[in-house]
Motif scaffolding. Structure first.
Motif, PDB file in Angstrom:
ATOM      1  N   UNK A  61     -31.561  -3.262  37.450  1.00 15.09           N
ATOM      2  CA  UNK A  61     -31.446  -4.468  36.641  1.00 15.09           C
ATOM      3  C   UNK A  61     -31.725  -4.090  35.188  1.00 15.09           C
ATOM      4  N   UNK A  62     -30.886  -4.564  34.257  1.00 14.28           N
ATOM      5  CA  UNK A  62     -31.077  -4.263  32.841  1.00 14.28           C
ATOM      6  C   UNK A  62     -30.068  -3.251  32.344  1.00 14.28           C
ATOM      7  N   UNK A  63     -30.351  -2.681  31.167  1.00 14.04           N
ATOM      8  CA  UNK A  63     -29.464  -1.690  30.569  1.00 14.04           C
ATOM      9  C   UNK A  63     -29.891  -0.291  30.983  1.00 14.04           C
ATOM     10  N   UNK A  64     -28.919   0.571  31.231  1.00 13.77           N
ATOM     11  CA  UNK A  64     -29.203   1.953  31.597  1.00 13.77           C
ATOM     12  C   UNK A  64     -27.959   2.800  31.408  1.00 13.77           C
ATOM     13  N   UNK A  65     -28.084   4.086  31.625  1.00 15.24           N
ATOM     14  CA  UNK A  65     -26.957   4.994  31.430  1.00 15.24           C
ATOM     15  C   UNK A  65     -26.917   6.024  32.543  1.00 15.24           C
ATOM     16  N   UNK A  66     -25.757   6.185  33.148  1.00 13.40           N
ATOM     17  CA  UNK A  66     -25.536   7.254  34.121  1.00 13.40           C
ATOM     18  C   UNK A  66     -24.854   8.399  33.395  1.00 13.40           C
ATOM     19  N   UNK A  67     -25.458   9.581  33.442  1.00 14.80           N
ATOM     20  CA  UNK A  67     -24.942  10.738  32.719  1.00 14.80           C
ATOM     21  C   UNK A  67     -24.308  11.725  33.693  1.00 14.80           C
ATOM     22  N   UNK A  68     -23.158  12.267  33.272  1.00 19.20           N
ATOM     23  CA  UNK A  68     -22.401  13.183  34.117  1.00 19.20           C
ATOM     24  C   UNK A  68     -22.000  14.418  33.324  1.00 19.20           C
ATOM     25  N   UNK A  69     -21.801  15.515  34.051  1.00 20.38           N
ATOM     26  CA  UNK A  69     -21.246  16.730  33.477  1.00 20.38           C
ATOM     27  C   UNK A  69     -19.818  16.854  33.988  1.00 20.38           C
ATOM     28  N   UNK A  70     -18.871  16.896  33.057  1.00 18.10           N
ATOM     29  CA  UNK A  70     -17.456  16.959  33.405  1.00 18.10           C
ATOM     30  C   UNK A  70     -16.967  18.391  33.249  1.00 18.10           C
ATOM     31  N   UNK A  71     -16.516  18.997  34.356  1.00 17.89           N
ATOM     32  CA  UNK A  71     -16.035  20.375  34.328  1.00 17.89           C
ATOM     33  C   UNK A  71     -14.610  20.441  33.807  1.00 17.89           C
TER      34      UNK A  71
END
Length: 658
Positions: A258-268
């Motif tokens: 719940x709320x603001x957040x960020x999912x971070x990914x590494x793109x090959x």
């Protein structure tokens, strides 16, 4: 309903939240350490509570003090900002236990994502692709990245390319992680040197709606810390973008976010992506998402904290392109060495504001006259530009930075402009190793010709430009000293007047000029004609080209801004002090900071470049190395010791001197 918000943070972060609170009619409360007593965020708040001390561990990282401050000031909600305690489940629980509203995700969600290793296991179970942690890296796994399991911001991270270097990297990462996050847990994973750092902005309410609010590319990094970010991420195939958004939403739903957040990914390079971590807070780079969506993410955070539903089932689409550059007080050409001192001026020119219109944004936690100290992060400001296309946004942002008036400590402004104008960046070929790969051209001393302007080249004036800037500084200084009988006036021709300056790269320039019946005249610049000289500007003409140089002086520091770029000079005394000489083997503190480790002892034989000790300043570690091969004959540093700029740390003598 929330009526008064305390922001458990400082600087630009607090000011950003306060701005939205003012627009919503919500009162604000600030907290501050002793060095921040007169900071802009303190002045802008309706109330401010002192946190005695200077170090973050004694002030902004003391959750119990912040909760007490909120209750004392009559706040009914706490916004954690980003950094410090923003991802502390314990702090969130303490806020809620005190009866205050927590403007953030549930403590359980924070705890679930608090450890990167635990988060990887949780995401893998939810079907989100991850890079597996390596229990015992082998030769085939190289290169590997050692990472702290807690925290972020690039702390506790080391790239290892040889197995022989792994034990030392693990020890260093553990020590740094323990100091920064209170946990020395680290792990290893495969390192993709040309991978891209792509993230998805998330926003979720308590009623089951989860938004993937577009994506960002944050690949341009130094020391694993972001420098330039943009939205949307360029060059993503539609299928990959959709998969990233689905994975991010799945990650949020898996932990009841719940709320603001960020999912971070590494793109090959092959298009596959892997979950890195989830930041359970607002991100520093959130303005680029706001710029392309029209949303106020802080306002939505407050609405969600009050129990409201998100205004629609899906977020608004992104339009145009936005790029953010982080302006740091540091010198990229000297291993990103942080800079301290008085910030005399920081502003974007009025001409550029008019040119960019509403597409230009400056988020800063400092103002003219503020002292940049070693206690906190080195970021001075974020400059954000939105435009219809990526090319237009990059061009406008580079121009805004090039024309900005920045007088004070050294900054990374030149590197930012060169990166934004680099052909590879313009083509969208960005990756996490971009700055390291192009370091030589991005940080090299400039040799551009005088005719290169901001639209074509770097911001700092080239070789000829520096000389013209020094000439302008000398002529402006002479104009300021004009009296009824000015210095240098003679009834008969005489020797010219002179002024000496030191450039940022250590060169000394001797500028000569003569006062004549026709006014000031430059010596040794036959091709340059002086049109007008005043204390704060000089007009010069070279051939048929006329240029204006704006000159500002602060003690012995002189800043010259012109269409060719910006030059910082130090005015030198006419007759140097013969006693002001430094032993060539003396190692002086390059910045104020704290001695973390000492790696040698008096009597040791050392080699050129060998690390002798490590200083910590502005949340970063900096090695002090031997200037040449020899013997360490003196050491005046010990772990935990506070040192000032220019303090003698050690002395190395050559074999002939010992």
């Amino acid at each position: 309903m929330i009526t008064n918000v305390l922001v458990a943070n400082r600087g630009e972060i607090a000011r950003r939240v306060f701005r939205t609170c003012r627009e919503l009619g919500v009162a604000t409360t600030a907290v501050h350490s002793d060095p921040d007593a007169d900071a802009p965020h303190v002045r802008e708040a309706d109330a401010a509570v002192r946190l005695p001390g200077a170090a973050p561990a004694d002030t902004y990282l003391r959750g119990e003090l912040i909760v007490r401050a909120a209750l004392q000031a009559g706040a009914d909600a706490v916004h954690p900002g980003y950094g410090f305690l923003s991802e502390s489940a314990e702090f969130a629980r303490a806020v809620l236990a005190s009866g205050l509203v927590w403007i953030g995700p549930p403590p359980e969600a924070i705890a679930a994502m608090g450890s990167k290793t635990a988060a990887k296991r949780l995401m893998a179970a939810a079907g989100v692709p991850v890079l597996d942690a390596l229990a015992a890296p082998a030769e085939a796994d190289l290169p590997v990245l050692v990472k702290a399991a807690a925290g972020g911001g690039g702390r506790g991270m080391r790239v290892v390319e040889r197995l022989a270097d792994l034990p030392a990297a693990l020890d260093a990462a553990r020590a740094e992680a323990a100091k920064a996050f209170g946990s020395d847990e680290v792990f290893c994973e495969r390192y993709l040197p040309t991978g891209r750092h792509v993230e998805v902005q998330l926003l979720a309410d308590a009623h089951g709606t989860v938004w993937a609010v577009g994506d960002r590319d944050c690949s341009l990094q130094r020391r694993h810390q972001k420098v330039i970010e943009e939205a949307p991420a360029p060059g993503l195939p539609a299928g990959v973008r959709a998969e990233l958004h689905r994975a991010a939403v799945g990650a949020a739903r898996a932990i009841g976010y719940v709320g603001a957040g960020t999912a971070e990914f590494l793109l090959a390079e092959d298009g596959r992506f892997y979950f890195l971590e989830m930041n359970t807070r607002l991100q520093v780079e959130h303005p680029v998402t706001e710029a392309v969506t029209g949303l106020d993410l802080v306002a939505l955070q407050l609405a969600v904290a009050e129990g409201e539903e998100l205004p629609a089932a899906t977020p608004p689409p992104s339009t145009g392109h936005a790029i953010e550059a982080r302006l740091y007080a540091e010198d990229p050409a000297r291993d990103w060495q942080p800079a301290t001192g008085t910030l005399h001026r920081l502003e974007l020119t009025s001409e550029h504001r008019e040119f960019c219109g509403d597409g230009l944004r400056l988020d800063s936690g400092v103002e003219a006259g503020n002292e940049i100290t070693p206690h906190y992060d080195a970021m001075l400001a974020k400059v954000i530009v939105r435009a219809p296309t990526r090319a237009a946004a990059a061009r406008r942002l580079a121009d805004a930075l090039a024309r900005a008036r920045i007088h004070g400590p050294a900054t990374n402004r030149d590197l930012l402009v060169r990166a934004l104008r680099h052909p590879e960046f313009r083509a969208g070929r960005v990756h996490t190793g971009f700055l390291a790969e192009h370091a030589a051209e991005l940080t090299a001393e400039l040799t551009a010709e005088f005719t290169a302007g901001p639209a074509a080249g770097p911001t700092t004036a080239g070789a000829g430009g520096v000389e013209r800037a020094a000439l302008a500084a000398a002529l402006a200084d002479a104009a300021a000293r004009t009296t009824a009988l000015p210095s240098g006036w003679r009834n008969l021709p005489s020797q010219p007047q002179s002024k000496r300056y030191r450039t940022a790269d250590g060169r000394e320039l001797d500028v000569r000029y003569r006062r004549t019946r026709a006014g000031l005249r430059a010596e040794g610049h036959a091709d340059v004609e002086l049109i007008e000289a005043a204390p704060d500007f000089v007009l010069l003409r070279e051939g048929e080209v006329r240029r204006r140089y704006d000159v500002a002086r602060y003690g012995d520091r002189v800043y010259v801004d012109s269409p060719v770029g910006s030059t910082a000079l130090t005015a030198l005394p006419r007759f140097p002090d013969p006693t002001a000489q430094t032993d060539p083997g003396a190692l002086l503190a390059p910045m104020p900071g704290t001695v973390l480790r000492v790696a040698a002892a008096v009597g040791d034989t050392v080699t050129a470049g060998q690390p002798l000790l490590v200083l910590e300043a502005m949340k970063m570690e900096h090695r002090v190395t031997a200037p040449a091969a020899g013997t360490l004959v003196e050491l005046r540093a010990a772990p935990g010791q506070q040192v000032q700029l220019g303090a003698l740390l050690a002395v190395v003598k050559s074999p002939e001197e010992v």
